[in-house]
Write a protein that holds these residues in place. Structure first.
Motif, PDB file in Angstrom:
ATOM      1  N   SER A  64     -16.305   8.083 -13.012  1.00 45.19           N
ATOM      2  CA  SER A  64     -14.955   7.576 -13.274  1.00 45.19           C
ATOM      3  C   SER A  64     -13.847   8.478 -12.722  1.00 45.19           C
ATOM      4  O   SER A  64     -12.681   8.279 -13.043  1.00 45.19           O
ATOM      5  CB  SER A  64     -14.768   7.346 -14.779  1.00 45.19           C
ATOM      6  N   ASN A  65     -14.191   9.442 -11.887  1.00 41.41           N
ATOM      7  CA  ASN A  65     -13.172  10.341 -11.348  1.00 41.41           C
ATOM      8  C   ASN A  65     -12.177   9.641 -10.431  1.00 41.41           C
ATOM      9  O   ASN A  65     -10.994   9.983 -10.425  1.00 41.41           O
ATOM     10  CB  ASN A  65     -13.822  11.509 -10.598  1.00 41.41           C
ATOM     11  N   VAL A  66     -12.647   8.678  -9.662  1.00 43.20           N
ATOM     12  CA  VAL A  66     -11.742   7.986  -8.726  1.00 43.20           C
ATOM     13  C   VAL A  66     -10.754   7.124  -9.500  1.00 43.20           C
ATOM     14  O   VAL A  66      -9.542   7.210  -9.274  1.00 43.20           O
ATOM     15  CB  VAL A  66     -12.532   7.149  -7.702  1.00 43.20           C
ATOM     16  N   THR A  67     -11.255   6.303 -10.409  1.00 43.61           N
ATOM     17  CA  THR A  67     -10.341   5.444 -11.155  1.00 43.61           C
ATOM     18  C   THR A  67      -9.370   6.267 -12.007  1.00 43.61           C
ATOM     19  O   THR A  67      -8.190   5.951 -12.076  1.00 43.61           O
ATOM     20  CB  THR A  67     -11.119   4.438 -12.026  1.00 43.61           C
ATOM     21  N   LYS A  68      -9.856   7.321 -12.619  1.00 39.70           N
ATOM     22  CA  LYS A  68      -8.965   8.191 -13.391  1.00 39.70           C
ATOM     23  C   LYS A  68      -7.966   8.897 -12.473  1.00 39.70           C
ATOM     24  O   LYS A  68      -6.814   9.106 -12.846  1.00 39.70           O
ATOM     25  CB  LYS A  68      -9.770   9.222 -14.173  1.00 39.70           C
ATOM     26  N   GLY A  69      -8.405   9.247 -11.268  1.00 43.48           N
ATOM     27  CA  GLY A  69      -7.522   9.896 -10.297  1.00 43.48           C
ATOM     28  C   GLY A  69      -6.345   9.016  -9.902  1.00 43.48           C
ATOM     29  O   GLY A  69      -5.276   9.516  -9.569  1.00 43.48           O
ATOM     30  N   ASP A  85      -0.697   3.460   1.336  1.00 43.09           N
ATOM     31  CA  ASP A  85      -0.122   3.136   2.641  1.00 43.09           C
ATOM     32  C   ASP A  85      -1.080   3.580   3.744  1.00 43.09           C
ATOM     33  O   ASP A  85      -2.173   4.082   3.477  1.00 43.09           O
ATOM     34  CB  ASP A  85       1.276   3.743   2.796  1.00 43.09           C
ATOM     35  N   GLY A  86      -0.681   3.389   4.974  1.00 44.13           N
ATOM     36  CA  GLY A  86      -1.525   3.721   6.117  1.00 44.13           C
ATOM     37  C   GLY A  86      -1.872   5.192   6.242  1.00 44.13           C
ATOM     38  O   GLY A  86      -2.811   5.560   6.942  1.00 44.13           O
ATOM     39  N   ASN A  87      -1.129   6.056   5.560  1.00 39.26           N
ATOM     40  CA  ASN A  87      -1.398   7.493   5.585  1.00 39.26           C
ATOM     41  C   ASN A  87      -2.199   7.965   4.375  1.00 39.26           C
ATOM     42  O   ASN A  87      -2.421   9.165   4.202  1.00 39.26           O
ATOM     43  CB  ASN A  87      -0.083   8.275   5.655  1.00 39.26           C
ATOM     44  N   GLY A  88      -2.581   7.024   3.512  1.00 42.40           N
ATOM     45  CA  GLY A  88      -3.348   7.380   2.322  1.00 42.40           C
ATOM     46  C   GLY A  88      -2.506   7.788   1.132  1.00 42.40           C
ATOM     47  O   GLY A  88      -3.040   8.253   0.128  1.00 42.40           O
ATOM     48  N   ASN A  89      -1.193   7.620   1.222  1.00 38.86           N
ATOM     49  CA  ASN A  89      -0.309   7.940   0.094  1.00 38.86           C
ATOM     50  C   ASN A  89      -0.282   6.768  -0.885  1.00 38.86           C
ATOM     51  O   ASN A  89      -0.188   5.612  -0.473  1.00 38.86           O
ATOM     52  CB  ASN A  89       1.110   8.222   0.582  1.00 38.86           C
ATOM     53  N   MET A  90      -0.340   7.072  -2.167  1.00 41.28           N
ATOM     54  CA  MET A  90      -0.335   6.014  -3.158  1.00 41.28           C
ATOM     55  C   MET A  90       1.055   5.398  -3.286  1.00 41.28           C
ATOM     56  O   MET A  90       2.041   6.101  -3.504  1.00 41.28           O
ATOM     57  CB  MET A  90      -0.810   6.528  -4.514  1.00 41.28           C
ATOM     58  N   VAL A  91       1.104   4.094  -3.129  1.00 44.03           N
ATOM     59  CA  VAL A  91       2.343   3.335  -3.266  1.00 44.03           C
ATOM     60  C   VAL A  91       2.552   2.972  -4.730  1.00 44.03           C
ATOM     61  O   VAL A  91       3.664   2.988  -5.236  1.00 44.03           O
ATOM     62  CB  VAL A  91       2.298   2.065  -2.384  1.00 44.03           C
ATOM     63  N   GLY A  92       1.467   2.641  -5.397  1.00 43.86           N
ATOM     64  CA  GLY A  92       1.554   2.283  -6.807  1.00 43.86           C
ATOM     65  C   GLY A  92       0.231   1.765  -7.322  1.00 43.86           C
ATOM     66  O   GLY A  92      -0.706   1.537  -6.558  1.00 43.86           O
ATOM     67  N   THR A  93       0.169   1.593  -8.617  1.00 38.89           N
ATOM     68  CA  THR A  93      -1.020   1.064  -9.275  1.00 38.89           C
ATOM     69  C   THR A  93      -0.610  -0.024 -10.247  1.00 38.89           C
ATOM     70  O   THR A  93       0.558  -0.130 -10.637  1.00 38.89           O
ATOM     71  CB  THR A  93      -1.780   2.155 -10.053  1.00 38.89           C
ATOM     72  N   TYR A  94      -1.593  -0.806 -10.636  1.00 38.34           N
ATOM     73  CA  TYR A  94      -1.380  -1.830 -11.658  1.00 38.34           C
ATOM     74  C   TYR A  94      -2.696  -2.059 -12.365  1.00 38.34           C
ATOM     75  O   TYR A  94      -3.760  -2.048 -11.745  1.00 38.34           O
ATOM     76  CB  TYR A  94      -0.877  -3.142 -11.053  1.00 38.34           C
ATOM     77  N   GLN A  95      -2.622  -2.281 -13.659  1.00 40.87           N
ATOM     78  CA  GLN A  95      -3.806  -2.650 -14.423  1.00 40.87           C
ATOM     79  C   GLN A  95      -3.398  -3.722 -15.411  1.00 40.87           C
ATOM     80  O   GLN A  95      -2.481  -3.545 -16.208  1.00 40.87           O
ATOM     81  CB  GLN A  95      -4.389  -1.437 -15.145  1.00 40.87           C
ATOM     82  N   HIS A 102       1.074  -8.657  -8.721  1.00 41.83           N
ATOM     83  CA  HIS A 102       1.420  -7.238  -8.691  1.00 41.83           C
ATOM     84  C   HIS A 102       0.921  -6.576  -7.414  1.00 41.83           C
ATOM     85  O   HIS A 102       1.592  -5.701  -6.863  1.00 41.83           O
ATOM     86  CB  HIS A 102       0.880  -6.520  -9.927  1.00 41.83           C
ATOM     87  N   ALA A 103      -0.241  -6.987  -6.934  1.00 40.90           N
ATOM     88  CA  ALA A 103      -0.758  -6.446  -5.681  1.00 40.90           C
ATOM     89  C   ALA A 103       0.182  -6.805  -4.535  1.00 40.90           C
ATOM     90  O   ALA A 103       0.531  -5.945  -3.709  1.00 40.90           O
ATOM     91  CB  ALA A 103      -2.163  -6.972  -5.399  1.00 40.90           C
ATOM     92  N   LEU A 104       0.624  -8.052  -4.483  1.00 42.72           N
ATOM     93  CA  LEU A 104       1.544  -8.468  -3.415  1.00 42.72           C
ATOM     94  C   LEU A 104       2.880  -7.727  -3.519  1.00 42.72           C
ATOM     95  O   LEU A 104       3.457  -7.351  -2.506  1.00 42.72           O
ATOM     96  CB  LEU A 104       1.757  -9.976  -3.464  1.00 42.72           C
ATOM     97  N   GLU A 105       3.336  -7.508  -4.733  1.00 40.10           N
ATOM     98  CA  GLU A 105       4.578  -6.757  -4.930  1.00 40.10           C
ATOM     99  C   GLU A 105       4.459  -5.343  -4.383  1.00 40.10           C
ATOM    100  O   GLU A 105       5.353  -4.835  -3.699  1.00 40.10           O
ATOM    101  CB  GLU A 105       4.890  -6.727  -6.426  1.00 40.10           C
ATOM    102  N   LEU A 106       3.323  -4.700  -4.660  1.00 41.98           N
ATOM    103  CA  LEU A 106       3.102  -3.340  -4.146  1.00 41.98           C
ATOM    104  C   LEU A 106       2.933  -3.351  -2.627  1.00 41.98           C
ATOM    105  O   LEU A 106       3.437  -2.445  -1.947  1.00 41.98           O
ATOM    106  CB  LEU A 106       1.880  -2.721  -4.815  1.00 41.98           C
ATOM    107  N   LEU A 107       2.263  -4.336  -2.102  1.00 40.05           N
ATOM    108  CA  LEU A 107       2.055  -4.417  -0.648  1.00 40.05           C
ATOM    109  C   LEU A 107       3.371  -4.613   0.097  1.00 40.05           C
ATOM    110  O   LEU A 107       3.538  -4.137   1.216  1.00 40.05           O
ATOM    111  CB  LEU A 107       1.071  -5.535  -0.302  1.00 40.05           C
TER     112      LEU A 107
END
Length: 111
Positions: A64-69, A85-95, A102-107
């Motif tokens: 569970s390290n990835v999901t917790k990360g 994003d294309g550089n691997g930076n986190m734009v956001g999460t949703y659960q 929510h995925a489309l909003e983040l995209l």
């Protein structure tokens, strides 16, 4: 419309990370077989000529390290997603339950 921007598998890379922390070691083989079956099912839905190895990625997260990360809770109970994003930076999460909107909003933040 935003959905059309991602209407084919080559327009968006999706990695499915499966949180398997609650699966006892004795049953890991069953979990691996279930992931293989999911891969085959997803591969059969791709358009002809698309190599599944390039578009379908299912990764086990045994501890569970990835999901917790990503700051997500127990994804075996409630779906979670992280958009990078294309550089691997986190734009956001949703659960939660309304994951598509929510995925489309983040995209849209990286479009």
């Amino acid at each position: 419309r935003a959905v059309l921007a991602y209407d084919t598998p080559d327009k968006l890379f999706i990695a499915n990370i499966v949180d398997l922390h609650s699966v006892p070691k004795l049953f890991r083989g069953f979990a691996e077989n279930a992931m293989k079956d999911s891969y085959k099912q997803a591969a059969s839905s791709l358009p002809v000529g698309m190599d599944p190895k390039n578009y379908i990625l299912i990764l086990p997260d045994w501890d569970s390290n990835v999901t917790k990360g990503f700051g997500l809770g127990d994804t075996s109970k409630t779906f979670g997603l992280a958009v990078l994003d294309g550089n691997g930076n986190m734009v956001g999460t949703y659960q939660g339950s309304a994951s598509e909107s929510h995925a489309l909003e983040l995209l849209q933040k990286i479009a």
